[in-house]
Design a protein around this motif. Structure first.
Motif, PDB file in Angstrom:
ATOM      1  N   ARG A  66      -2.543   1.651 -11.035  1.00 51.85           N
ATOM      2  CA  ARG A  66      -2.635   1.605  -9.575  1.00 51.85           C
ATOM      3  C   ARG A  66      -2.837   3.036  -9.093  1.00 51.85           C
ATOM      4  NH1 ARG A  66       1.688   1.431  -5.544  1.00 51.85           N
ATOM      5  NH2 ARG A  66       0.885   0.592  -3.583  1.00 51.85           N
ATOM      6  N   PHE A  67      -4.061   3.347  -8.654  1.00 52.19           N
ATOM      7  CA  PHE A  67      -4.431   4.713  -8.326  1.00 52.19           C
ATOM      8  C   PHE A  67      -4.483   4.909  -6.821  1.00 52.19           C
ATOM      9  CE2 PHE A  67      -6.784   3.601 -12.321  1.00 52.19           C
ATOM     10  CZ  PHE A  67      -5.851   4.191 -13.171  1.00 52.19           C
ATOM     11  N   ILE A  68      -3.728   5.888  -6.352  1.00 50.76           N
ATOM     12  CA  ILE A  68      -3.591   6.119  -4.914  1.00 50.76           C
ATOM     13  C   ILE A  68      -4.170   7.482  -4.547  1.00 50.76           C
ATOM     14  CG2 ILE A  68      -1.946   6.347  -3.013  1.00 50.76           C
ATOM     15  CD1 ILE A  68      -0.034   4.570  -4.636  1.00 50.76           C
ATOM     16  N   PHE A  69      -5.002   7.504  -3.532  1.00 55.06           N
ATOM     17  CA  PHE A  69      -5.611   8.745  -3.042  1.00 55.06           C
ATOM     18  C   PHE A  69      -5.231   8.919  -1.572  1.00 55.06           C
ATOM     19  CE2 PHE A  69      -8.203   7.202  -6.504  1.00 55.06           C
ATOM     20  CZ  PHE A  69      -8.376   8.333  -7.285  1.00 55.06           C
ATOM     21  N   LYS A  70      -4.771  10.120  -1.253  1.00 54.44           N
ATOM     22  CA  LYS A  70      -4.359  10.406   0.114  1.00 54.44           C
ATOM     23  C   LYS A  70      -4.967  11.739   0.549  1.00 54.44           C
ATOM     24  CE  LYS A  70      -0.320  10.912   3.111  1.00 54.44           C
ATOM     25  NZ  LYS A  70       1.171  10.950   3.176  1.00 54.44           N
ATOM     26  N   ASP A  71      -5.832  11.658   1.544  1.00 58.61           N
ATOM     27  CA  ASP A  71      -6.501  12.845   2.098  1.00 58.61           C
ATOM     28  C   ASP A  71      -7.206  13.652   1.020  1.00 58.61           C
ATOM     29  OD1 ASP A  71      -5.586  12.226   4.670  1.00 58.61           O
ATOM     30  OD2 ASP A  71      -3.709  13.312   4.361  1.00 58.61           O
ATOM     31  N   ASP A  72      -7.853  12.973   0.088  1.00 62.20           N
ATOM     32  CA  ASP A  72      -8.625  13.640  -0.961  1.00 62.20           C
ATOM     33  C   ASP A  72     -10.105  13.628  -0.604  1.00 62.20           C
ATOM     34  OD1 ASP A  72      -6.558  14.324  -2.754  1.00 62.20           O
ATOM     35  OD2 ASP A  72      -6.533  12.300  -3.582  1.00 62.20           O
ATOM     36  N   ARG A 131     -17.155  16.641   2.478  1.00 60.53           N
ATOM     37  CA  ARG A 131     -17.558  16.204   3.817  1.00 60.53           C
ATOM     38  C   ARG A 131     -16.483  15.398   4.526  1.00 60.53           C
ATOM     39  NH1 ARG A 131     -23.460  13.881   5.107  1.00 60.53           N
ATOM     40  NH2 ARG A 131     -23.825  16.111   4.895  1.00 60.53           N
ATOM     41  N   ARG A 132     -15.795  14.528   3.806  1.00 57.67           N
ATOM     42  CA  ARG A 132     -14.795  13.680   4.442  1.00 57.67           C
ATOM     43  C   ARG A 132     -13.626  13.452   3.491  1.00 57.67           C
ATOM     44  NH1 ARG A 132     -15.987   7.473   5.047  1.00 57.67           N
ATOM     45  NH2 ARG A 132     -13.726   7.555   4.882  1.00 57.67           N
ATOM     46  N   GLN A 133     -12.493  13.015   4.061  1.00 54.26           N
ATOM     47  CA  GLN A 133     -11.297  12.738   3.283  1.00 54.26           C
ATOM     48  C   GLN A 133     -11.182  11.228   3.037  1.00 54.26           C
ATOM     49  OE1 GLN A 133     -11.192  16.264   3.058  1.00 54.26           O
ATOM     50  NE2 GLN A 133      -9.091  15.722   2.515  1.00 54.26           N
ATOM     51  N   PHE A 134     -10.647  10.876   1.880  1.00 58.37           N
ATOM     52  CA  PHE A 134     -10.497   9.467   1.521  1.00 58.37           C
ATOM     53  C   PHE A 134      -9.022   9.115   1.362  1.00 58.37           C
ATOM     54  CE2 PHE A 134     -14.827  10.349   0.294  1.00 58.37           C
ATOM     55  CZ  PHE A 134     -15.505   9.169   0.546  1.00 58.37           C
ATOM     56  N   ASN A 135      -8.660   7.967   1.910  1.00 59.60           N
ATOM     57  CA  ASN A 135      -7.337   7.379   1.708  1.00 59.60           C
ATOM     58  C   ASN A 135      -7.557   5.974   1.157  1.00 59.60           C
ATOM     59  OD1 ASN A 135      -5.216   9.289   3.030  1.00 59.60           O
ATOM     60  ND2 ASN A 135      -6.886   9.204   4.511  1.00 59.60           N
ATOM     61  N   ALA A 136      -7.179   5.792  -0.095  1.00 61.44           N
ATOM     62  CA  ALA A 136      -7.480   4.507  -0.729  1.00 61.44           C
ATOM     63  C   ALA A 136      -6.494   4.221  -1.852  1.00 61.44           C
ATOM     64  CB  ALA A 136      -8.902   4.513  -1.284  1.00 61.44           C
ATOM     65  N   THR A 137      -6.336   2.929  -2.124  1.00 64.01           N
ATOM     66  CA  THR A 137      -5.525   2.476  -3.254  1.00 64.01           C
ATOM     67  C   THR A 137      -6.352   1.506  -4.083  1.00 64.01           C
ATOM     68  OG1 THR A 137      -3.437   2.695  -2.040  1.00 64.01           O
ATOM     69  CG2 THR A 137      -3.440   1.257  -3.967  1.00 64.01           C
ATOM     70  N   PHE A 138      -6.487   1.801  -5.368  1.00 63.96           N
ATOM     71  CA  PHE A 138      -7.242   0.942  -6.276  1.00 63.96           C
ATOM     72  C   PHE A 138      -6.254   0.338  -7.268  1.00 63.96           C
ATOM     73  CE2 PHE A 138     -10.174   4.558  -5.273  1.00 63.96           C
ATOM     74  CZ  PHE A 138     -10.974   3.855  -4.388  1.00 63.96           C
ATOM     75  N   ASN A 139      -5.996  -0.950  -7.132  1.00 58.78           N
ATOM     76  CA  ASN A 139      -4.987  -1.610  -7.951  1.00 58.78           C
ATOM     77  C   ASN A 139      -5.657  -2.516  -8.984  1.00 58.78           C
ATOM     78  OD1 ASN A 139      -2.575  -2.556  -8.918  1.00 58.78           O
ATOM     79  ND2 ASN A 139      -2.185  -3.954  -7.236  1.00 58.78           N
ATOM     80  N   GLN A 140      -5.549  -2.112 -10.256  1.00 61.77           N
ATOM     81  CA  GLN A 140      -6.103  -2.897 -11.363  1.00 61.77           C
ATOM     82  C   GLN A 140      -7.603  -3.158 -11.171  1.00 61.77           C
ATOM     83  OE1 GLN A 140      -4.277  -3.746 -14.056  1.00 61.77           O
ATOM     84  NE2 GLN A 140      -2.333  -3.015 -13.245  1.00 61.77           N
ATOM     85  N   LYS A 141      -8.322  -2.136 -10.714  1.00 54.44           N
ATOM     86  CA  LYS A 141      -9.762  -2.285 -10.460  1.00 54.44           C
ATOM     87  C   LYS A 141     -10.580  -1.687 -11.609  1.00 54.44           C
ATOM     88  CE  LYS A 141      -9.339  -3.816  -6.137  1.00 54.44           C
ATOM     89  NZ  LYS A 141      -9.777  -5.162  -5.719  1.00 54.44           N
ATOM     90  N   SER A 142     -11.711  -2.299 -11.884  1.00 54.08           N
ATOM     91  CA  SER A 142     -12.662  -1.692 -12.822  1.00 54.08           C
ATOM     92  C   SER A 142     -13.342  -0.534 -12.116  1.00 54.08           C
ATOM     93  CB  SER A 142     -13.699  -2.726 -13.266  1.00 54.08           C
ATOM     94  OG  SER A 142     -14.537  -3.079 -12.157  1.00 54.08           O
ATOM     95  N   THR A 195     -12.561  15.846  -5.307  1.00 53.58           N
ATOM     96  CA  THR A 195     -11.232  15.694  -5.900  1.00 53.58           C
ATOM     97  C   THR A 195     -11.013  14.278  -6.409  1.00 53.58           C
ATOM     98  OG1 THR A 195     -10.307  17.401  -4.456  1.00 53.58           O
ATOM     99  CG2 THR A 195      -8.757  15.858  -5.453  1.00 53.58           C
ATOM    100  N   MET A 196     -11.443  13.294  -5.633  1.00 53.63           N
ATOM    101  CA  MET A 196     -11.266  11.907  -6.023  1.00 53.63           C
ATOM    102  C   MET A 196     -12.056  11.582  -7.289  1.00 53.63           C
ATOM    103  SD  MET A 196     -11.394   8.463  -3.694  1.00 53.63           S
ATOM    104  CE  MET A 196     -13.150   8.509  -3.345  1.00 53.63           C
TER     105      MET A 196
END
Length: 342
Positions: free
Chosen positions: A264-270, A297-308, A274-275
């Protein structure tokens, strides 16, 4: 025999290096008696720990020499080993106290050869995760493209020193006699028993320490001198900037700190660069960014849970408003570009 309160006063004097010979002998006789109970000194030990100087000389040379001696030695008499159990911990947490010198000298004269300690090392591949059980029952989850170095066994009463390059989540077995220390570049993370995450890839400018349970002390090591940076409790995170040696303390959701260990990969303001760098470590892939202007260019906030990785990239595309495009070649090379980026 002196009463309990007097014995506690003697032990406190010993920790501070102020006990005279007669007082030390009285303390030793008590520790050798059936009335001795290590737990009665736990609060004094914790007080000595908390009062340790925030800036002191990190006795790396003494520590190394001491470790080599103990690695080759063991106490000859079991009775004496029990007798000095509490005093050994006093030495391990208070090397700055003069009492250590006397204890150290005594130990050097009471040992005999034993099996040498071997240094072990494990380096993970890109996208690989490994669970490691150390000899003290500490559990380490080692992330992709990371290296862990640790001794084949730990010496009771001495620091449990290990080294990490990359990312690792630690569930440390509590042992008040043997503080657990993780060395990562200029950063040292010291605990007694807790769970925490360290991200310290040599190629990154930012090293991070985040605590899930317990309490962690983070220090900066500069030419053998330790400078205390912060004491972290659950839900706290410290980011250390290697280039200018500054740090920032913030917060993090305790339950998310080791989320990567369960995919479960979490990205906050990356930012995108960096992501993608993190995704390369989590998945066995390589990114080729054809449009460099997309990187920050922009920041990402995302959670990828058990995703390919394909599902992850599709979500990135949608989050960008279809401004970011990608192409996966042979499941390992991913080319990324932007429509409005030259």
């Amino acid at each position: 025999m002196k009463n309990n309160e007097e014995i506690r006063k003697l032990f406190k004097l010993y920790l501070e290096g102020k006990a005279d010979q007669q007082q030390e002998e009285t303390l030793l006789r008590y520790l050798d008696s059936a009335k001795s109970d290590d737990s009665q000194f736990s609060d004094l030990i914790q007080e000595a720990w908390s009062k340790e100087a925030s800036v002191r000389e990190d006795s790396s040379e003494v520590d190394l020499e001491f470790g080599e001696i103990l690695a080759k030695a063991t106490i000859r008499q079991q009775r004496k080993s029990q007798r000095f159990q509490v005093l050994k911990y006093a030495a391990s947490i208070a090397l700055v106290f003069s009492a250590v010198l006397g204890w150290y000298s005594y130990q050097r004269n009471q040992v005999k050869p034993a099996e040498a300690i071997k240094m072990l090392s494990l380096t993970t591949l890109q996208g690989e995760k490994v669970k490691i059980l150390l000899s003290d029952s500490t559990v380490v989850f080692l992330g992709g493209s990371s290296t862990l170095k640790w001794p084949s066994r730990f010496v009771k009463g001495h620091h449990r020193n290990i080294r990490l390059e990359g990312e690792g989540f630690f569930e440390v077995k509590r042992d008040i006699l043997s503080p657990f220390v993780v060395h990562s570049g200029n950063i040292q993370t010291q605990v007694l028993g807790t769970s925490f995450n360290i991200t310290a890839y040599p190629s990154d400018n930012i090293f991070s320490v985040a605590v899930r349970t317990g309490k962690v002390r983070v220090s900066e090591s500069d030419k053998g001198v330790l400078k205390k940076l912060s004491l972290l409790t659950p839900g706290m995170k410290l980011d250390y900037y290697n280039k200018d040696q500054r740090y920032v303390v913030g917060t993090a959701k305790a339950r998310d700190i080791n989320s990567w260990t369960t995919n479960r990969f979490i990205f906050k303001d990356d930012n995108l660069f960096t992501m993608l760098s993190k995704l390369e470590r989590y998945y066995k892939v390589r990114f080729e960014l054809k449009s460099p202007c997309l990187a920050g260019r922009r920041q990402f906030n995302a959670t990828f849970n058990q995703k390919s990785i394909k599902e992850v990239m599709e979500q990135v595309r949608m989050m960008s408003g279809d401004n970011i495009h990608y192409k996966i070649t042979k499941d390992t090379l991913i080319t990324v570009w932007g429509e409005d980026c030259k």
